[in-house]
Enzyme design. Structure first.
Site, PDB file in Angstrom:
ATOM      1  N   SER A   1      27.147 -37.572  12.352  1.00 62.44           N
ATOM      2  CA  SER A   1      26.208 -38.324  11.429  1.00 62.44           C
ATOM      3  C   SER A   1      24.917 -37.946  11.307  1.00 62.44           C
ATOM      4  O   SER A   1      23.973 -38.073  10.399  1.00 62.44           O
ATOM      5  CB  SER A   1      26.267 -39.967  11.844  1.00 62.44           C
ATOM      6  OG  SER A   1      25.945 -40.194  12.942  1.00 62.44           O
TER       7      SER A   1
ATOM      8  N   ASP B   1      17.929 -47.916  13.814  1.00 62.66           N
ATOM      9  CA  ASP B   1      19.201 -48.469  14.656  1.00 62.66           C
ATOM     10  C   ASP B   1      19.168 -47.791  16.270  1.00 62.66           C
ATOM     11  O   ASP B   1      19.985 -47.964  16.863  1.00 62.66           O
ATOM     12  CB  ASP B   1      20.569 -47.904  14.107  1.00 62.66           C
ATOM     13  CG  ASP B   1      20.629 -46.376  13.733  1.00 62.66           C
ATOM     14  OD1 ASP B   1      19.610 -45.785  14.363  1.00 62.66           O
ATOM     15  OD2 ASP B   1      21.703 -46.135  13.204  1.00 62.66           O
TER      16      ASP B   1
ATOM     17  N   HIS C   1      19.533 -43.007  14.951  1.00 54.32           N
ATOM     18  CA  HIS C   1      19.309 -41.895  13.896  1.00 54.32           C
ATOM     19  C   HIS C   1      17.745 -41.920  13.505  1.00 54.32           C
ATOM     20  O   HIS C   1      17.083 -43.114  13.233  1.00 54.32           O
ATOM     21  CB  HIS C   1      20.053 -42.379  12.545  1.00 54.32           C
ATOM     22  CG  HIS C   1      21.616 -42.332  12.567  1.00 54.32           C
ATOM     23  ND1 HIS C   1      22.212 -43.375  13.061  1.00 54.32           N
ATOM     24  CD2 HIS C   1      22.461 -41.326  12.534  1.00 54.32           C
ATOM     25  CE1 HIS C   1      23.749 -43.050  12.987  1.00 54.32           C
ATOM     26  NE2 HIS C   1      23.685 -41.843  12.799  1.00 54.32           N
TER      27      HIS C   1
END
Length: 768
Positions: free
Chosen positions: A94, A270, A273
């Site tokens: 991600s 979060d 990221h």
């Protein structure tokens, strides 16, 4: 008592620290810094791509500065031109997906982050045939290896750029176990040879894992610790750089993201990221690594090789080398002959004399070669600063403190060196020493003043043109830049010639004629009105203006980037300064003739009532214009108004400076000294104070910004002063007072420029 101590303090400073000693100190600093940077490059390597990918710092909240080089901010059009017909693949988890989105937003800012987060995401720009794919491989495992292997076997098309990286999923899925780290090492060892094989024909980047903000991580991610991330990164770096084959086909380790994340991860949503600004910085770094060597942006020195020497630069190098050799030979012969003659004279008169009382006579040729010798050494410093990859360069970054603190220091020095004039300076002398924009505008009035006084012949005109253009012509040759690049000098030169032509055409009006009859005043005013009409016509006829300067060889002088638009813009921006300056000179002489102004020491310029009124109006006008200019929101509209209203502030400043007699009779010798070399300071700052043709900052002492500014400024001022002296010396030799000799010299100069244009045409043809 205080005044005496103040004066003695200044004298003591000047006694122990002269210009000559300052230049010697600057030379020593240059030699020391050159040796240090050369040693550093040899020891640490001179690959700026390595620095771009691995080191840097934040200048501001969102401004990243790579170590030792400049990073260009690519626009979408530039990115498309660089990546045309290219296929780029982002391979990973991600975090790599976020980097993928930031990268394609450089190509197309309208892209939205949509699609399956845990799946492949394609992107294509059909206008430039660019294809960018994100491939979802959250772990370094057999699946990732199989995908990479397919590119090496030729079963599928090989990407031009591959950006890969993964680790956090392995830590999360296996709960941070040591077995998972061991398996990660095995897997990355198996794909390392494949990546190295791809790196022979493609650009391959392995992105190290960014640190996390552990306090913000959700419960399902608590096992992802910075200690575990460091262990995975250490394994990746060790394995990817362990193969001997990797020296030829290197997988580039993208480690700079770690440094960026250390400063910005606290702003993460979060804890895992990066915030958007940090991702955008990483994407821009990737763009610089790949595109700088293709697009060669002037403000993107990272990953750009040193440009090869052009034919003209090689000839200039040979000329300066021969000048140095010639000067040394002639100087040795001359001094040897002097010693022999001196010894014979001493023997004849039968007495011993003290040596070195008289210096040997210096011939014109020796003076000429000596000047070119010094100029050659100075031009070497210019080249090392702004064309070679020896000294470092950084992007500009503005802060109020970095601007205003030096300004305050300079003002304090200026006040410290404030002096009363021994003889009163008339108004036109104050106009002459105005700095920056003031010099540009009212300097034309100064020239008009001397013309009308009948004190400006062909010899003086040639002297002025030589002093204006000599340094710029040399820099055009050495630094491989067009004449128009140094826009101020072409602008001043053309306006100077326009003034000369305006005043030289019939009827020529000088003060003797003007004093004889008032009609001559009307004749001069008529000339000024005709000049104003011509300027007004050309300012609203861009097509006619461009045609005038598009013919060879004028086009060679005034084109920049293949057109004369920049010349048109610069000319139009200050198009009325000549008219204002000449009109001011005319009014000043008219008032002086009618004895309407008082230039006695300590006296007001006009009568008390008129002086007070004009002084009040000037102060209000100056402040009003300053407020308007500082609050300007639309640059285009302000540029349109500037040519017409700038005279208000200029005239207001001149009146404020000259109306009170006590103000008019004092000056700062510190500012006056700098005023004498203002042209050299303006031009030299392009390459040895700033860098990358004014787009960046020259870094002589990395890591200490304030100390670097002090040292680079000191060297810069000393160099500018020496160039000013060299120009003055050469002007006396190259521009003789005898008209017949002057004509021959002008023919030689015309031949030189013809040859220069010929070589330039050959050079352009070889480039194409």
């Amino acid at each position: 008592m205080a005044a005496l101590a103040y004066t003695l303090g200044k004298r003591e400073i000047n006694y122990y620290f002269s210009v000559r000693s300052a230049k010697a100190l600057a030379l020593g600093a240059v030699l020391l810094l050159t040796a240090c940077h050369a040693a550093s490059r040899r020891y640490r390597g001179d690959d700026s791509c390595e620095y771009l990918l691995s080191s840097g710092r934040f200048l501001g909240e969102k401004v990243w500065q790579p170590h030792s080089c400049m990073m260009h901010k690519y626009k979408n059009s530039e990115a498309k031109n660089c990546l045309i017909d290219k296929h780029i693949v982002f391979l990973g988890d991600s975090r790599i997906r976020q980097l993928f989105y930031s990268f394609i937003k450089i190509i197309n800012p309208q892209v939205k982050e949509e699609g399956n987060k845990h799946g492949n995401i394609p992107f294509e720009d059909k206008s430039a045939s660019i294809k960018v794919d994100f491939l979802w491989y959250p772990e370094v495992n057999g699946s990732m290896r199989q995908r990479i292997k397919s590119w090496t076997e030729g079963s599928v098309a090989k990407p031009h750029i591959i950006v890969a990286g993964a680790a956090t999923w392995s830590i999360k899925i296996h709960n941070g176990s040591n077995e998972a780290l061991t398996q990660y090492k095995i897997n990355i060892t198996s794909i390392a040879p494949l990546l190295e094989k791809l790196a022979k024909s493609s650009d391959v980047y392995w992105v190290l894992q960014d640190p996390v903000y552990e306090d913000m991580l959700s419960e399902s991610r608590k096992m992802i610790t910075n200690e575990k991330i460091d262990a995975y990164n250490e394994a990746a770096v060790r394995i990817l750089n362990s193969s001997s084959r990797n020296s030829k086909a290197k997988v580039k380790v993208f480690s700079v993201s770690k440094l960026i994340a250390q400063e910005t991860i606290m702003k993460s949503s979060d804890g895992l990221h990066l915030p958007e600004s940090s991702r955008d910085t990483n994407a821009m770094i990737l763009m610089n690594v790949y595109c700088n060597k293709i697009m060669k942006p002037i403000d993107g020195s990272c990953c750009q090789p040193q440009p090869p020497l052009t034919l003209i630069q090689k000839l200039a190098f040979c000329f300066f080398t021969l000048s140095i050799i010639g000067y040394l030979i002639i100087s040795l012969i001359h001094r040897n002959n002097y010693r022999k003659n001196k010894s014979c004279t001493d023997l004849e008169i039968g007495e011993e004399k003290k040596p070195a009382i008289n210096t040997p006579n210096v011939s014109t040729l020796e003076m000429l070669l000596h000047s070119f010798c010094k100029l050659g050494l100075i031009m070497t410093y210019f080249y090392l600063c702004d064309r070679a990859n020896l000294f470092m360069k950084e992007n500009k970054f503005y802060t109020h403190s970095s601007f205003f603190i030096p300004i305050v220091y300079i003002l304090v020095l200026g006040v410290f060196y404030t002096e009363n004039t021994k003889e009163f300076l008339p108004v036109y002398m104050h106009i002459r020493v105005l700095v920056a924009a003031y010099l540009f505008q009212t300097g034309y009035g100064h020239f008009s003043y001397f013309w009308i006084k009948g004190d400006f012949g062909v010899y003086r005109v040639c002297q002025v043109l030589f002093r204006l253009n000599f340094l710029v012509v040399v820099l055009c040759i050495v630094m491989d830049r067009p004449y128009q690049f140094y826009y101020f000098v072409p602008l001043v030169t053309v306006w100077f010639m326009i003034i000369y032509a305006t005043l030289a055409i019939w009827p020529q009006i000088v003060q003797k004629k003007a004093n004889g009859h008032c009609l001559w005043h009307f004749g001069l005013l008529l000339k000024l009105i005709c000049l104003l009409a011509c300027i007004y016509f050309l300012s609203y006829s861009q097509g006619a203006f461009e045609k005038m300067f598009s013919f060879w060889p004028l086009s060679k002088c005034f084109e920049l980037n293949g057109n004369v638009y920049e010349w048109w813009f610069r000319w139009k921006l200050d198009r009325y300064v000549v008219f204002h300056g000449m009109l001011f000179a005319f009014i000043y002489l008219a008032l002086q003739k009618r004895q309407m102004i008082s230039e006695g020491k300590g006296d007001a310029l006009f009568s008390n009532r008129v002086s007070n009124v004009l002084l009040f109006i000037s102060i209000v006008s100056f402040m009003t214009y300053s407020i308007w200019a500082s609050s300007c929101k639309n640059k285009t509209e302000c540029n349109e108004l500037h040519p017409s209203v700038s005279v208000v502030q200029i005239l207001a400043f001149v009146l404020i400076r000259n109306i009170p007699g006590y103000v008019r009779s004092v000056y700062s010798s510190f500012f006056a000294w700098f005023g004498k070399i203002s042209l050299e300071l303006f031009i030299c700052q392009y390459h040895i104070w700033l860098a990358a043709d004014t787009k960046g900052i020259l870094v002589l002492i990395p890591g200490y910004p304030m100390f670097n500014v002090i040292v680079s400024t000191f060297i810069f001022v000393c160099v500018a002063h020496e160039i000013s002296q060299i120009t003055n010396d050469l002007a006396q030799i190259v521009v003789p007072k005898d008209n017949s000799t002057l004509l021959k010299r002008l023919l030689c100069i015309a031949g030189f420029f013809s040859g220069l244009l010929l070589f330039s045409a050959m050079q352009d043809q070889s480039r194409h």
